[in-house]
Design an enzyme around this catalytic site. Sequence first.
Site, short mmCIF file in Angstrom:
data_model
loop_
_atom_site.label_atom_id
_atom_site.label_comp_id
_atom_site.label_asym_id
_atom_site.label_seq_id
_atom_site.Cartn_x
_atom_site.Cartn_y
_atom_site.Cartn_z
N LEU A 1 -65.79 -17.08 31.19
CA LEU A 1 -64.18 -17.66 30.41
C LEU A 1 -63.63 -17.66 28.81
O LEU A 1 -63.57 -18.10 28.08
CB LEU A 1 -64.24 -19.58 30.91
CG LEU A 1 -64.15 -19.88 32.14
CD1 LEU A 1 -64.79 -21.24 32.46
CD2 LEU A 1 -63.00 -19.89 32.99
N THR B 1 -62.17 -15.36 25.48
CA THR B 1 -61.02 -14.75 25.82
C THR B 1 -59.97 -14.18 26.68
O THR B 1 -59.18 -15.16 26.72
CB THR B 1 -60.66 -13.55 24.84
OG1 THR B 1 -61.75 -14.19 23.38
CG2 THR B 1 -59.33 -13.24 24.39
N LYS C 1 -62.20 4.93 27.95
CA LYS C 1 -60.95 3.88 28.81
C LYS C 1 -60.79 6.12 29.69
O LYS C 1 -59.83 6.14 30.21
CB LYS C 1 -60.41 4.43 27.47
CG LYS C 1 -60.53 2.51 27.50
CD LYS C 1 -59.32 1.65 26.13
CE LYS C 1 -60.02 0.50 25.65
NZ LYS C 1 -59.67 -0.11 24.83
#
Length: 435
Positions: free
Chosen positions: A11, A13, A205
């Site tokens: 919980l 950002t 990524k």
Amino acid sequence: MEPVKVGLLGLGTVGGGTMNVLHRNAAEISRRAGRDIVVSHAAAREYDPESIDSLEGVTVSDDAFAVVRDPAVDVVVELIGGYSPAKELVLEAIANGKHVVTANKALIALHGNEIFSAAQAKGVTVAFEAAVAGGIPIIKALREGLAANHIEWIAGIINGTGNFILTEMRDKGRDFADVLREAQELGYAEADPTFDVEGIDAAHKLTILASLAFGIPLQFDRCYTEGIGKIESQDVEYAEELGYRIKHLGVTRRTEAGVELRVHPTLIPERRLIANVDGVMNAVLVKGDAVGPTLYYGAGAGSLPTASAVVADIIDIARALTVDPDSRVPHLAFQPDELSDLPVLGMDQVETAFYLRLTVEDKPGVLARVTGILGDSGISIEAVKQKEPLEGETQVPLVLLTHRVLEGDMDKALAAIESMETVKSVSRIRVEYLD
């Protein structure tokens, strides 16, 4: 239809942002998904309840494994990051027959092959749109929107911290260390900025993007990674004078020999749209054989942009809950038994142009000797800039742009140049024309 019940791990950002998007846009989300989506169980060791619009009806505990074992939970959303216990939590959720949504690029890049195999065997989905470029829907574009294309290459600015640093260096003439300190003060960079400035985050990524584009297994260990710490303000200035901008770029390209997979500083012609992506923004340029080049731009991080991608994944799963698993979009865009064994190339097999900056003695014949070595290696020169020495100085910068050359050939030429007594230092940056 019964609501889809979500178990939320984290919980912070992004987790708080996900709660807020689900609460604020509940009616719109229900209209799109065909049923309500509610968080019923959340795990967090620490969180700020003031930053979350509502926790009504949510069981909150500090035991993440209790969430993945909760029989009422349909979808587990993993937002704690890192490798462990994230991997164990995701695999247990899958074993319990739960669908998974994650924003964890490191987990997918390193352990995605194992995770997707487990999900395939169990007939559940692992969705990961938020793992790459935050709120930019690049995963969905590659898996679905561009499915008709033979993807030729991808080039992306996929780390906002590095892009912020290079933008400030260009716009204000500041040096790397100075801008890095500001990025840390602003919260763009971590106290330990290694993952961002050394390119590791971008390599995670890019590994994912390459698998989606070319249908190859995830191979993070084969991704060449180079940071921006050696970029000097004079490099930024010379690049501008030559009509280029320096960006920390992730590039993956399909060639006849294999796949290029590399993250490094790159000169890009300033006329290219991606060269004008500044600050903490991200952009991904994809070249398909049918569609041509397409550019995807937006916020690559942050609470609500990333939550936008997380919630979109939850909606996709809610729509497909009753769909036969074999009819769902494959995790890596290609059918699992159709992944290619196309090799990832070493950097010596990669062909690019180069920017070279040499510090040399201000003596006759130095330039001729340098260009002679390059010529002997089959390297042709596109442009040369030689600055006049400052008063009292005996050394001058010599800047050259080359045409495309195999990196292995450039390595040999630079070794010969560095052995010259009149050459005091050599630095290089690769050049991409993105055509």
